[in-house]
Motif scaffolding. Structure first.
Motif, mmCIF file in Angstrom:
data_model
loop_
_atom_site.group_PDB
_atom_site.id
_atom_site.type_symbol
_atom_site.label_atom_id
_atom_site.label_comp_id
_atom_site.label_asym_id
_atom_site.label_seq_id
_atom_site.Cartn_x
_atom_site.Cartn_y
_atom_site.Cartn_z
ATOM 1 N N ARG A 116 44.283 48.004 47.311
ATOM 2 C CA ARG A 116 44.472 48.472 45.930
ATOM 3 C C ARG A 116 43.499 47.768 44.986
ATOM 4 O O ARG A 116 42.901 48.411 44.124
ATOM 5 N N ALA A 117 43.391 46.457 45.176
ATOM 6 C CA ALA A 117 42.503 45.689 44.294
ATOM 7 C C ALA A 117 41.066 46.205 44.369
ATOM 8 O O ALA A 117 40.348 46.238 43.371
ATOM 9 N N ARG B 112 40.684 48.835 32.043
ATOM 10 C CA ARG B 112 41.169 47.980 33.142
ATOM 11 C C ARG B 112 41.095 48.721 34.483
ATOM 12 O O ARG B 112 40.757 48.153 35.510
ATOM 13 N N PHE C 183 44.818 51.913 38.243
ATOM 14 C CA PHE C 183 46.059 52.536 37.764
ATOM 15 C C PHE C 183 46.060 52.638 36.238
ATOM 16 O O PHE C 183 45.665 51.696 35.552
ATOM 17 N N PHE D 13 49.035 53.612 33.499
ATOM 18 C CA PHE D 13 50.474 53.889 33.460
ATOM 19 C C PHE D 13 50.867 54.586 32.161
ATOM 20 O O PHE D 13 50.189 54.445 31.132
ATOM 21 N N ASN E 150 51.438 49.356 30.393
ATOM 22 C CA ASN E 150 51.640 48.206 31.290
ATOM 23 C C ASN E 150 50.535 47.155 31.212
ATOM 24 O O ASN E 150 50.039 46.668 32.228
ATOM 25 N N ASN F 102 52.701 57.283 43.637
ATOM 26 C CA ASN F 102 52.995 55.985 44.258
ATOM 27 C C ASN F 102 52.479 55.920 45.694
ATOM 28 O O ASN F 102 51.955 54.893 46.140
#
Lengths: 232, 468
Positions: free
Chosen positions: A88-89, A161, A94, A96, A100, A56
């Protein structure tokens, strides 16, 4: 001696304390480490060791209680909420444990979503999305919603993604935990192949020592402390 | 794939809940539209009726409106024909004025001496053909009863005749002769037998002698009344009136006193053989929206020509019009607020549940890089979609229901009316009702979703991702 640009992540005496009700829980008790770029890195440790908390922090979705976290050369404590979102974008992908995926979007749309956040033009979005779906072997399932896909297929969509925008850093938090061992292995193989192809920095957390087979660098943490940091 | 597209899909994740929300918005829209349409029917119906009877504007000699009823002879307008020509010649008024006609209002005593009864009356003198034309006004294309038009059975040539209220006919014991239905029989103890002899004297001796032709009078079978009033000089004067028909008035006080007659008869009664005056000029416009403009232009015209005249619009002449509007507006606002609150709480509830069900998803898309503002926009867009769908279905349902009601043949008697009129729901007559309600509901839906959206936007990402 590596210079700063060769490290995707640099942690300096990082601590993270949570409040669980009225009880303070120290999840990270002072970790300093450097994670090199373009490598397949694994953070390993038992449940409750602080792996997710560490990820995180690396993913800029949390800030340390003490110490300094630099991701891609950026001190994350200096970012406002909006800047952190944009960071972050732009830079972080990420994956998960629970996939997600956005349930109302098809596989194609889920993969396209990060490109929308980056405001990429339609043509480029389409091109990159189809390429990534092809890379994870889901071109024929592009119109399927997540509830029409198997667990392995969902995680493939999640990998696509995470990688579609060409991030500098991909964080995968126990991505095989909810998959059977065969599917889990295929997902690890896929991620390894994608990392090799895209030369992206992968940081993969797991409590399963089998995933270490592909790892180039392993960080072992236990009770919020870094126990071992070894090259393989 | 835009925010609205995603919002549209999100609201149908729980289709039953969203449909119930849309239904609540639609029902609110239907309630507001139908009640608004019903109120519009009453208001525009009342306006049409008042304009048919009183015109939009009435021109009086200054002071008549406040004091003239006590002395119409003094407050009369003598050069009324010239004033009407002046108005007709004005290029600005030419296009907005539909018609003008003189009227004479006064009070007097009416006697039916064959039956030994008399009573005070409110007299209205008009030119029958012009008054009939005035009653044709129907700028809003309202469905209406023909009865009011057909009751004016006076002709311009019939200068000795008139129409009286049904109450007046009853009190002057003319029910049988005038075929008044439901006329209560006079109690025997009130037949006037105990009145002194001088009180029963016919006051027709006050009449100017050359008014009536005895042969013609004998041949005419219509009931006759003697009308007594004070002339401009203060002397009493009497004329005879043949009653052609009765016309029931919506208000009992008026119905019991109403005597309408040819204007020339009223002038003869009030001014004798002297100068013929009127107490007012009725101005009927093509459209009510031009009333303020016409009023200003008329005043300019009177000032320019140094005419001592004042202008009153029908809302002042009939104050009940504004009172009814005010009452109905309050009622409409009350219903709109109740419906608005229902929509507000329904959407807050729906959106809050939606946020609570999607906590991990909110965490995910925030982690992927969507800003807090993006989350806010996403949920507000969902409120917007719910509002648009609910309000649009509401409009469609209202149109269907209004069409059904308007063609069902239902009738009712509005306040102060005497005839049944078709029950109509005029949802489009007020151009602001449908778009205003639609926009109001959509904005309310957006506003209602702001609170849950802010809650979603403020979520801590790691907590949201941990949420099970």
């Amino acid at each position: 001696m590596r210079n700063n640009s060769e490290f995707a992540v640099r942690l300096t005496d990082v601590k993270k304390t949570y409040l669980m009700g009225k009880v303070e829980v120290e999840a990270i008790k002072g970790i300093s480490l450097q994670i090199p770029t373009k490598r397949f890195n694994v953070i390993i440790g038992p449940s409750g060791s602080g792996k997710t908390t560490l990820l995180n922090l690396l993913g800029c979705i949390d800030i340390p209680s003490a110490g300094r976290v630099e991701v891609c050369g950026q001190d994350i404590a200096c970012l406002t909420d909006e800047q952190a979102s944009d960071f972050r974008a732009e830079n972080i992908g990420f994956i998960f444990q629970n996939f997600n995926l956005i349930p109302v979007l098809s596989a194609y749309e889920n993969v396209e979503y990060p490109l929308l956040l980056m405001k990429k033009p339609v043509k480029e979005r389409k091109e990159l999305t189809l390429k990534m779906l092809d890379a994870v072997g889901l071109t024929s399932h592009k119109h399927h919603r997540p509830n029409e896909l198997s667990g392995g297929q969902r995680q493939r969509v999640a990998i696509a993604r995470a990688l579609v925008k060409g991030p500098k850093l991909v964080l995968a938090d126990e991505p095989t935990a909810n998959l059977d061992s065969k599917t889990g292995q295929s997902i690890i193989d896929l991620m390894y192949a994608m990392q090799a192809e895209n030369h992206t920095t992968f940081i993969f957390s797991s409590h399963d020592r089998q995933v270490m087979a592909h790892a180039e660098k392993v960080f072992e943490i236990q009770d919020g402390l870094l126990m071992q940091d070894k090259e393989l | 794939m835009k925010t609205l597209h995603i919002a549209f899909r999100n609201i149908f994740r729980n289709s039953r809940r969203s449909l119930m929300t849309i239904l609540a918005i639609s029902v609110s829209a239907v309630a507001v539209h139908l009640f608004g349409g019903y109120v519009a029917n009453i208001i525009y119906g009342m306006q049409s009726d008042y304009v048919r009877d009183n015109g939009h504007l009435q021109i009086y000699r200054k002071g008549f409106f406040d004091y003239g009823a006590g002395n119409p002879a003094v407050y009369g307008i003598s050069r009324y024909q010239e004033i009407m020509q002046l108005i007709n010649a004005d290029p600005d008024l030419k296009n907005i004025v539909l018609m003008m006609t003189p009227i004479l209002r006064f009070y007097g005593i009416a006697g039916n001496f064959k039956k030994d009864v008399s009573k005070t009356f409110y007299g209205l003198g008009y030119i029958p053909s012009e008054y009939k034309k005035m009653r044709q006004w129907n700028d809003y294309s309202m469905k209406r009863s023909r009865a009011r038009l057909e009751r004016i059975v006076l002709a311009d040539s019939d200068t000795e005749a008139g129409i009286i209220g049904e109450g007046m006919a009853r009190m002057l014991l003319l029910c049988e002769e005038l075929n008044v239905k439901n006329c209560a029989e006079k109690p025997p103890e009130a037949n006037g037998a105990d009145l002194p002899a001088e009180a029963k004297e016919d006051f027709s001796f006050l009449s100017e002698s050359d008014d009536l032709n005895p042969e013609q009078e004998a041949a005419d079978k219509r009931p006759k009344l003697d009308l007594l009033a004070a002339t401009a000089g203060g002397a009493p004067n009497v004329v005879s009136l043949y009653v052609n028909n009765t016309e029931i008035q919506g208000v009992k006080a008026l119905d019991d006193n109403y005597v309408a007659m040819h204007i020339s008869l009223a002038q003869r009664l009030l001014y004798g053989k002297g100068q013929k005056k009127v107490t007012g000029i009725v101005v009927q416009l093509r459209h009510t929206k031009d009333m303020a403009l016409a009023k200003v232009r008329l005043q300019q015209l009177f000032d320019k020509n140094k005419l001592d005249l004042e202008i009153r619009d029908f809302t002042l002449i009939v104050p009940m019009y504004k009172q009814v509007i005010s009452f109905l507006s309050a009622l409409f606002s009350f219903i709109a607020v109740i419906m608005g609150l229902i929509v507000l709480f329904t959407i807050i509830n729906t959106m809050t549940m939606s946020v609570m069900e999607r906590v991990d998803e909110i965490g995910t898309i925030r982690a992927l890089g969507l800003r807090r503002g993006g989350i806010l926009r996403q949920f507000i867009a969902e409120g917007l979609v719910l509002g648009v769908l609910g309000a649009t279905f509401g409009v469609l349902a209202s149109v269907v229901l209004a069409y059904g009601i308007n063609n069902s043949g239902l009738t009712w008697i509005p306040p102060n009316y005497v005839d049944r009129v078709p029950l109509t729901i005029l949802i489009f007559i007020n151009p602001f009702l449908v778009p205003g309600c639609w926009l109001g509901l959509v904005l309310l839906s957006v506003f209602s979703s702001v609170f849950p959206a802010r809650k979603a936007g403020k979520m801590v990402i790691v907590d949201a991702l941990r949420h099970v």
